[in-house]
Motif scaffolding. Structure first.
Motif, PDB file in Angstrom:
ATOM      1  N   VAL A 224       0.832  -1.201   0.000  1.00 48.16           N
ATOM      2  CA  VAL A 224       0.000   0.000   0.000  1.00 48.16           C
ATOM      3  C   VAL A 224       0.870   1.255   0.000  1.00 48.16           C
ATOM      4  CG1 VAL A 224      -1.669   1.325   1.351  1.00 48.16           C
ATOM      5  CG2 VAL A 224      -1.962  -1.146   1.081  1.00 48.16           C
TER       6      VAL A 224
ATOM      7  N   ARG B 208       0.931   3.945  -3.024  1.00 42.78           N
ATOM      8  CA  ARG B 208       0.547   5.343  -2.834  1.00 42.78           C
ATOM      9  C   ARG B 208       1.647   6.282  -3.319  1.00 42.78           C
ATOM     10  NH1 ARG B 208      -2.123   4.263   3.153  1.00 42.78           N
ATOM     11  NH2 ARG B 208      -4.203   3.649   2.371  1.00 42.78           N
ATOM     12  N   ARG B 209       2.885   5.929  -3.074  1.00 42.09           N
ATOM     13  CA  ARG B 209       3.998   6.764  -3.539  1.00 42.09           C
ATOM     14  C   ARG B 209       4.070   6.813  -5.057  1.00 42.09           C
ATOM     15  NH1 ARG B 209       8.754   4.671   0.633  1.00 42.09           N
ATOM     16  NH2 ARG B 209       8.306   6.144   2.338  1.00 42.09           N
TER      17      ARG B 209
ATOM     18  N   PRO C 155      -2.887   1.892  -7.768  1.00 41.69           N
ATOM     19  CA  PRO C 155      -3.958   1.496  -6.850  1.00 41.69           C
ATOM     20  C   PRO C 155      -3.698   0.126  -6.223  1.00 41.69           C
ATOM     21  CG  PRO C 155      -4.840   2.253  -8.961  1.00 41.69           C
ATOM     22  CD  PRO C 155      -3.364   2.063  -9.153  1.00 41.69           C
TER      23      PRO C 155
ATOM     24  N   ALA D 234      -5.042  -2.781   0.671  1.00 38.55           N
ATOM     25  CA  ALA D 234      -5.451  -1.807   1.675  1.00 38.55           C
ATOM     26  C   ALA D 234      -6.630  -2.334   2.492  1.00 38.55           C
ATOM     27  CB  ALA D 234      -5.816  -0.488   1.005  1.00 38.55           C
TER      28      ALA D 234
ATOM     29  N   GLU E  15     -10.924   4.742   0.219  1.00 43.24           N
ATOM     30  CA  GLU E  15     -10.034   4.201  -0.788  1.00 43.24           C
ATOM     31  C   GLU E  15      -9.821   2.701  -0.655  1.00 43.24           C
ATOM     32  OE1 GLU E  15      -5.744   4.529  -0.555  1.00 43.24           O
ATOM     33  OE2 GLU E  15      -5.962   5.725   1.246  1.00 43.24           O
TER      34      GLU E  15
END
Length: 368
Positions: free
Chosen positions: A278, A282-283, A287, A292, A328
């Protein structure tokens, strides 16, 4: 003087490693705590194997104060990933005989996930990442289960950041003497990534649901991890070698490290497995909703004693966290089963990337 290994952490990996080093005549100190330490000191470490029950008596201490460190020592960090940073901080600045501190010594990092090596490098100059495939289990103080024998496990070890290092060859040789299939590699990040592709499934052991549904969820989790690695330019190594594992009397096979931690009432490593994917996603803008969601489900299950259905992952495209609030992580059906996840979830299939023996003895892929 010969190398002495200071094994920090006496769970399934660390306790078994210390015992195997002791049996091979390689100097070792095991750092344990609580009742586990008291039992090891008082009656030795009991190892349950397919055809025997062995008692091994490695020297055991409760922390840095119990070890007179020397320049010939090598630290082995065998705590879980979530406990690594605290252990590194505790040990890094201890004095070493003749001058210097522990951070001057080599350190071998056995954690799942891909975070510990960078944490270690903040304090230690010589960091060697380790990926281990081992069918070991630690649920009862003073004892571990080792269903693979005489080959205990398979190990890949390499300098971090990635490069060839002759010292890694020496560590691998000691591990081979101790009963492991071990080799040094110049690209340990690729081997860490390969194991994480399997470890992202560990948390499924705490969910309720059928084997086919869990298999499908596992595919989704692994696909997201693969997409993250591809975006980052990381090419995982070839699949981890299997081990021949056999039934051990009184032992239920196939329970991975996340399940074992929950059963002992310890903390969760999921934030460093699914959470690692995750974070990287995110970085990179990739997705990772299924990872997550599983991270969230395991986290809330750990704190509340709620067992969630695996369908929470399979319907993740609907978007919304558990309880029906959107976010999310993905969807929620609002359908949960109350109770202990360890009691409410079926034992995983050992042949499903598991850490336990298949019936009659078989080669299985290990993702402990």
């Amino acid at each position: 003087m010969s190398t002495r290994y200071v094994v920090i952490g006496a769970g399934a990996v660390g306790a078994l490693l210390a015992a195997q080093l002791e049996l091979a005549g390689i100097p070792v100190v095991l750092v344990a705590r609580g009742v586990h330490l008291a039992l090891i000191r008082g009656q030795g470490l009991t190892i349950h194997r397919p055809d025997s029950i062995d008692t091994v008596r490695p020297r055991a201490v409760d922390g840095p104060a119990g070890v007179h460190l020397t320049p010939d020592d090598v630290l082995v960090l065998a705590v879980k990933a979530q406990d690594a940073d605290a252990a590194l901080a505790e040990w890094a600045w201890q004095p070493v005989a003749g001058g210097g501190v522990t951070a001057d010594l080599p350190i071998l990092t056995f954690q799942n996930g891909m975070d510990t090596e960078a944490l270690a490098l903040r304090r230690f100059a010589r960091v060697y990442g380790v990926t281990i495939a081992v069918a070991a289990s630690y649920l009862t103080p003073g004892a571990v289960v080792s269903p693979s024998y005489p080959r205990i496990g398979v190990v890949w070890i390499g300098r971090y950041p990635d490069r060839a290092d002759p010292a890694a060859d020496g560590f691998a040789e000691d591990l081979r003497r101790a009963g492991y299939g071990a080799r040094s590699v110049p690209d340990i990040t690729a081997w860490k990534a390969r194991k994480l592709l399997g470890n992202v499934r560990n948390g499924l052991d705490l969910l309720a649901g059928s084997a086919p549904d869990k298999a499908r969820a596992g595919e989704l989790l692994t696909a997201e991890a693969s997409a993250v690695f591809a975006a980052e330019g990381i090419v995982p190594a070839e699949p981890l070698s299997g081990l021949v594992v056999r039934p051990v009397p009184g032992h239920t096979p196939g329970r991975l490290s996340t399940w074992q931690s929950h059963a002992r009432g310890a903390s969760s490593e999921t934030d460093h497995l699914n959470g690692e994917i995750v974070l990287r996603g995110r970085r990179l803008g990739v997705p990772t909703p299924v990872n997550a969601r599983l991270q969230r489900l395991v986290g809330t299950s750990w704190s509340s004693g709620t067992t969630y259905p695996v369908g929470e992952l399979l319907t993740v495209i609907d978007d919304g966290p558990p309880g029906g609030t959107r976010g999310e992580d993905g969807p929620s059906t609002g359908d949960t089963t109350t109770g202990s996840p360890s009691a409410g979830s079926p034992a995983p299939d050992a042949a499903r990337n598991g850490a336990g023996p298949a019936a009659g003895g078989a080669e299985v892929r290990i993702s402990a």
